[in-house]
Design an enzyme around this catalytic site. Structure first.
Site, PDB file in Angstrom:
ATOM      1  N   ARG A 105      -4.937  21.929 -14.443  1.00  0.00           N
ATOM      2  CA  ARG A 105      -3.986  20.960 -14.989  1.00  0.00           C
ATOM      3  C   ARG A 105      -4.284  20.602 -16.447  1.00  0.00           C
ATOM      4  O   ARG A 105      -3.415  20.134 -17.181  1.00  0.00           O
ATOM      5  CB  ARG A 105      -3.965  19.713 -14.104  1.00  0.00           C
ATOM      6  CG  ARG A 105      -2.774  18.802 -14.376  1.00  0.00           C
ATOM      7  CD  ARG A 105      -2.604  17.772 -13.278  1.00  0.00           C
ATOM      8  NE  ARG A 105      -1.572  16.817 -13.657  1.00  0.00           N
ATOM      9  CZ  ARG A 105      -0.906  16.054 -12.798  1.00  0.00           C
ATOM     10  NH1 ARG A 105      -1.146  16.129 -11.516  1.00  0.00           N
ATOM     11  NH2 ARG A 105       0.002  15.214 -13.225  1.00  0.00           N
ATOM     12  N   LYS A 140       5.740  22.798 -15.029  1.00  0.00           N
ATOM     13  CA  LYS A 140       4.904  21.653 -14.654  1.00  0.00           C
ATOM     14  C   LYS A 140       4.622  21.677 -13.151  1.00  0.00           C
ATOM     15  O   LYS A 140       3.495  21.431 -12.709  1.00  0.00           O
ATOM     16  CB  LYS A 140       5.548  20.326 -15.055  1.00  0.00           C
ATOM     17  CG  LYS A 140       4.712  19.136 -14.588  1.00  0.00           C
ATOM     18  CD  LYS A 140       4.422  18.114 -15.634  1.00  0.00           C
ATOM     19  CE  LYS A 140       3.351  17.131 -15.147  1.00  0.00           C
ATOM     20  NZ  LYS A 140       3.329  15.873 -15.860  1.00  0.00           N
ATOM     21  N   ARG A 156       0.809  -1.232   0.000  1.00  0.00           N
ATOM     22  CA  ARG A 156       0.000   0.000   0.000  1.00  0.00           C
ATOM     23  C   ARG A 156       0.834   1.269   0.000  1.00  0.00           C
ATOM     24  O   ARG A 156       0.357   2.337   0.365  1.00  0.00           O
ATOM     25  CB  ARG A 156      -0.972   0.035   1.171  1.00  0.00           C
ATOM     26  CG  ARG A 156      -1.990  -1.084   1.103  1.00  0.00           C
ATOM     27  CD  ARG A 156      -3.132  -0.865   2.068  1.00  0.00           C
ATOM     28  NE  ARG A 156      -3.944  -2.057   2.074  1.00  0.00           N
ATOM     29  CZ  ARG A 156      -3.641  -3.159   2.763  1.00  0.00           C
ATOM     30  NH1 ARG A 156      -2.565  -3.177   3.538  1.00  0.00           N
ATOM     31  NH2 ARG A 156      -4.410  -4.204   2.686  1.00  0.00           N
ATOM     32  N   LYS A 183       1.547  11.244 -11.492  1.00  0.00           N
ATOM     33  CA  LYS A 183       0.712  10.267 -12.185  1.00  0.00           C
ATOM     34  C   LYS A 183       1.526   9.024 -12.436  1.00  0.00           C
ATOM     35  O   LYS A 183       2.620   9.080 -12.997  1.00  0.00           O
ATOM     36  CB  LYS A 183       0.257  10.829 -13.528  1.00  0.00           C
ATOM     37  CG  LYS A 183      -0.904  11.771 -13.453  1.00  0.00           C
ATOM     38  CD  LYS A 183      -1.493  11.855 -14.850  1.00  0.00           C
ATOM     39  CE  LYS A 183      -2.328  13.066 -15.044  1.00  0.00           C
ATOM     40  NZ  LYS A 183      -2.786  13.150 -16.449  1.00  0.00           N
ATOM     41  N   GLU A 216      -6.048  17.089 -11.483  1.00  0.00           N
ATOM     42  CA  GLU A 216      -6.606  17.354 -12.800  1.00  0.00           C
ATOM     43  C   GLU A 216      -8.076  17.740 -12.739  1.00  0.00           C
ATOM     44  O   GLU A 216      -8.901  17.279 -13.522  1.00  0.00           O
ATOM     45  CB  GLU A 216      -6.420  16.129 -13.708  1.00  0.00           C
ATOM     46  CG  GLU A 216      -6.330  16.499 -15.160  1.00  0.00           C
ATOM     47  CD  GLU A 216      -5.684  15.398 -16.000  1.00  0.00           C
ATOM     48  OE1 GLU A 216      -6.053  14.236 -15.842  1.00  0.00           O
ATOM     49  OE2 GLU A 216      -4.821  15.729 -16.814  1.00  0.00           O
ATOM     50  N   HIS A 219      -3.499  12.702 -28.846  1.00  0.00           N
ATOM     51  CA  HIS A 219      -3.963  11.391 -28.369  1.00  0.00           C
ATOM     52  C   HIS A 219      -4.772  10.675 -29.446  1.00  0.00           C
ATOM     53  O   HIS A 219      -4.671   9.457 -29.606  1.00  0.00           O
ATOM     54  CB  HIS A 219      -4.827  11.544 -27.105  1.00  0.00           C
ATOM     55  CG  HIS A 219      -4.025  11.819 -25.865  1.00  0.00           C
ATOM     56  ND1 HIS A 219      -4.519  12.573 -24.822  1.00  0.00           N
ATOM     57  CD2 HIS A 219      -2.777  11.450 -25.500  1.00  0.00           C
ATOM     58  CE1 HIS A 219      -3.595  12.656 -23.870  1.00  0.00           C
ATOM     59  NE2 HIS A 219      -2.535  11.983 -24.258  1.00  0.00           N
ATOM     60  N   HIS A 240      -2.684  17.845 -26.999  1.00  0.00           N
ATOM     61  CA  HIS A 240      -2.938  16.430 -26.721  1.00  0.00           C
ATOM     62  C   HIS A 240      -4.307  15.961 -27.185  1.00  0.00           C
ATOM     63  O   HIS A 240      -4.556  14.757 -27.255  1.00  0.00           O
ATOM     64  CB  HIS A 240      -2.771  16.135 -25.225  1.00  0.00           C
ATOM     65  CG  HIS A 240      -1.332  16.133 -24.786  1.00  0.00           C
ATOM     66  ND1 HIS A 240      -0.518  17.237 -24.902  1.00  0.00           N
ATOM     67  CD2 HIS A 240      -0.546  15.157 -24.241  1.00  0.00           C
ATOM     68  CE1 HIS A 240       0.697  16.938 -24.437  1.00  0.00           C
ATOM     69  NE2 HIS A 240       0.702  15.689 -24.034  1.00  0.00           N
ATOM     70  N   GLU A 273       7.262  18.657 -26.125  1.00  0.00           N
ATOM     71  CA  GLU A 273       6.627  18.934 -24.820  1.00  0.00           C
ATOM     72  C   GLU A 273       7.217  20.212 -24.199  1.00  0.00           C
ATOM     73  O   GLU A 273       6.521  20.955 -23.510  1.00  0.00           O
ATOM     74  CB  GLU A 273       6.799  17.754 -23.855  1.00  0.00           C
ATOM     75  CG  GLU A 273       6.136  16.448 -24.309  1.00  0.00           C
ATOM     76  CD  GLU A 273       4.644  16.366 -23.957  1.00  0.00           C
ATOM     77  OE1 GLU A 273       4.068  17.342 -23.451  1.00  0.00           O
ATOM     78  OE2 GLU A 273       4.053  15.285 -24.216  1.00  0.00           O
ATOM     79  N   HIS A 316       5.004   9.768 -28.791  1.00  0.00           N
ATOM     80  CA  HIS A 316       4.010  10.634 -28.161  1.00  0.00           C
ATOM     81  C   HIS A 316       4.259  12.119 -28.476  1.00  0.00           C
ATOM     82  O   HIS A 316       3.350  12.842 -28.906  1.00  0.00           O
ATOM     83  CB  HIS A 316       3.999  10.392 -26.655  1.00  0.00           C
ATOM     84  CG  HIS A 316       3.151  11.351 -25.891  1.00  0.00           C
ATOM     85  ND1 HIS A 316       1.779  11.342 -25.965  1.00  0.00           N
ATOM     86  CD2 HIS A 316       3.489  12.379 -25.073  1.00  0.00           C
ATOM     87  CE1 HIS A 316       1.303  12.317 -25.211  1.00  0.00           C
ATOM     88  NE2 HIS A 316       2.318  12.957 -24.658  1.00  0.00           N
ATOM     89  N   ASN A 319      -2.608  19.690 -21.350  1.00  0.00           N
ATOM     90  CA  ASN A 319      -3.111  18.912 -22.473  1.00  0.00           C
ATOM     91  C   ASN A 319      -3.099  19.667 -23.795  1.00  0.00           C
ATOM     92  O   ASN A 319      -3.629  19.188 -24.786  1.00  0.00           O
ATOM     93  CB  ASN A 319      -4.531  18.434 -22.178  1.00  0.00           C
ATOM     94  CG  ASN A 319      -4.525  16.973 -21.796  1.00  0.00           C
ATOM     95  OD1 ASN A 319      -3.488  16.326 -21.794  1.00  0.00           O
ATOM     96  ND2 ASN A 319      -5.689  16.451 -21.487  1.00  0.00           N
TER      97      ASN A 319
END
Ligand SMILES: NC(=O)c1ccc[n+]([C@@H]2O[C@H](COP(=O)([O-])OP(=O)(O)OC[C@H]3O[C@@H](n4cnc5c(N)ncnc54)[C@H](O)[C@@H]3O)[C@@H](O)[C@H]2O)c1
Ligand SMILES: [Zn+2]
Length: 369
Positions: free
Chosen positions: A240, A226, A120, A142, A236, A251, A247, A184, A264, A244
């Site tokens: 945040r 960032k 955990r 993330k 998010e 994506h 993106h 990026e 990417h 994107n």
């Protein structure tokens, strides 16, 4: 070497950036370790390139156990997480252990999820070794893995104890991987750092030839940007979303090409061109700023050609992205270089028009350079 504080719900941690940042690893591990065993998590390929440098800095501290796992995108899955956790369990790893994740975004996402879930939660220090990982994936908490149904569908928010981003690791990176990270970096300039954008306009050649002072500057500014954004919106909920930028289309392009054709960052490069074109068409961004964005993207090297995708297929893929909320797509649309709006509704015909014009928009930008 610069230390940037990243704020998270559970406290703050330091991101140490710059040439020689790796030299801090020994001290950081020594402080955190507290008698516990240190496990390095990395991949065979990364460890071949970076292992010696990591061990040179902190052999006694760090080399206690090294667990190597496959870091291809196809291996970024639960089976790999299980394998690593079983190795930890077989080594009788307890809650006191410290993980040191050395690698690109795949290693970081997998190791971060292991850290979030083994017993955990155990502590982890990230040592990102790609440009994408240094400016993006290692910061912000993330973590996670893919499912056959889609990318990054299983994961957790989990903050590291520290991040060490040393640009010297980037010297062995494949050029295409490096350039993918530059897109990026351009993103950070457009969404919130006009000075970074200006710097890239002036010094892109230095950055592309891995000139260290230039690289240090862009990494530091990107990490700050960032850190600023995730510090205000860890989960998010709102702000945040600005990360994107590029993106939405990016994506969709990755999904439509089975994640095999574009890296990417390259998909994001096309996506930023698209969002910029849309912004200008909506009258939200001046033609002049739109051309500056396109021109900078065009100077990074040639993006892989856009495959033949109809605007209907593109719109469907955009609507299917997990980040669209209840079918509504929130676009990130630049207002000027250094400022964007998010959650913008863009009428589908406008998206379709921008999509059709995209190859010419890019070619014009390339010719203009
Ligand atoms: N968690 C986040 O917020 C976040 C953000 C962006 C991307 N990601 C994830 O990151 C992944 C992509 O990460 P990436 O772009 O770093 O790619 P990657 O981890 O796939 O690394 C690219 C390649 O470079 C190799 N490599 C890594 N470091 C090297 C070095 N120093 N020298 C030589 N080779 C090296 C790797 O073995 C790999 O083959 C994706 O899975 C993406 O989903 C996550
Ligand atoms: Zn991205």
């Amino acid at each position: 070497v610069k230390t940037i504080q990243v704020k998270a719900e559970a406290g703050r941690y330091a991101a140490v950036c710059g040439r020689g940042a790796l030299g801090r690893l020994g001290g950081i591990v020594e402080n955190l370790r507290d008698g516990g065993t240190v496990f390095v998590l990395s991949s065979p390929k990364v460890w071949r390139h970076c292992g010696a440098a990591v061990l040179r800095k902190s052999r006694e501290l760090v080399s206690q156990r090294v667990i190597l796992f496959d870091d291809r995108e196809v291996a970024k899955r639960l089976a790999t997480v299980e394998k690593i956790c079983r190795k930890l369990a077989a080594a009788r790893a307890d809650r006191q252990i410290l993980l040191v994740a050395v690698g690109g975004g795949v290693v970081g996402d997998v190791a971060g999820f292991v850290a979030a879930s083994y017993l955990r939660g155990v502590r982890v220090v990230h040592v990102p070794t790609t440009l994408v990982a240094q400016v993006d994936s290692a910061i912000g908490g993330k973590t996670g893995v893919n499912l056959p149904e889609g990318k990054n569908l299983v994961g957790a928010f989990f903050q590291p104890q520290a991040v060490i981003a040393d640009p010297l690791f980037l010297l062995t990176l494949a050029p295409r991987q490096f350039r993918s990270g530059i897109y990026e970096v351009i993103k950070y300039g457009v969404i919130g750092d006009a000075a970074l954008f200006d710097f890239l306009e002036r010094k892109l050649a230095n950055v592309l030839r891995l000139d260290m002072p230039a690289l240090e500057f862009v990494i530091e500014r990107s990490v700050r940007q960032k850190a600023r954004v995730v510090g205000k919106d860890a989960r998010e909920a709102g702000l945040r979303q600005v990360l994107n930028f590029g993106h939405t289309i990016g994506h969709a392009l990755e999904a439509l090409t089975g994640y095999k054709y574009f890296l990417h960052g390259e998909a994001v490069g096309w996506g930023m061109l698209g969002a910029t074109r849309i912004a200008a068409a909506m009258g939200r961004l001046s033609e002049q700023d739109a051309n500056r964005v396109a021109s900078l993207i065009a100077r990074c090297g040639k993006l892989p050609r856009l495959p033949a995708i109809s605007s209907e297929a593109l719109l469907r893929a955009i609507a299917g992205d997990k980040k669209s909320r209840g079918g509504k797509v929130g676009w990130v649309i630049p207002r000027r270089i250094g400022a964007v709006d998010f959650g913008v509704n863009v009428p589908e015909p406008l998206v379709a028009a921008a999509w059709r014009e995209l190859p010419a928009f890019y070619e014009d930008a390339r010719k203009g350079n």
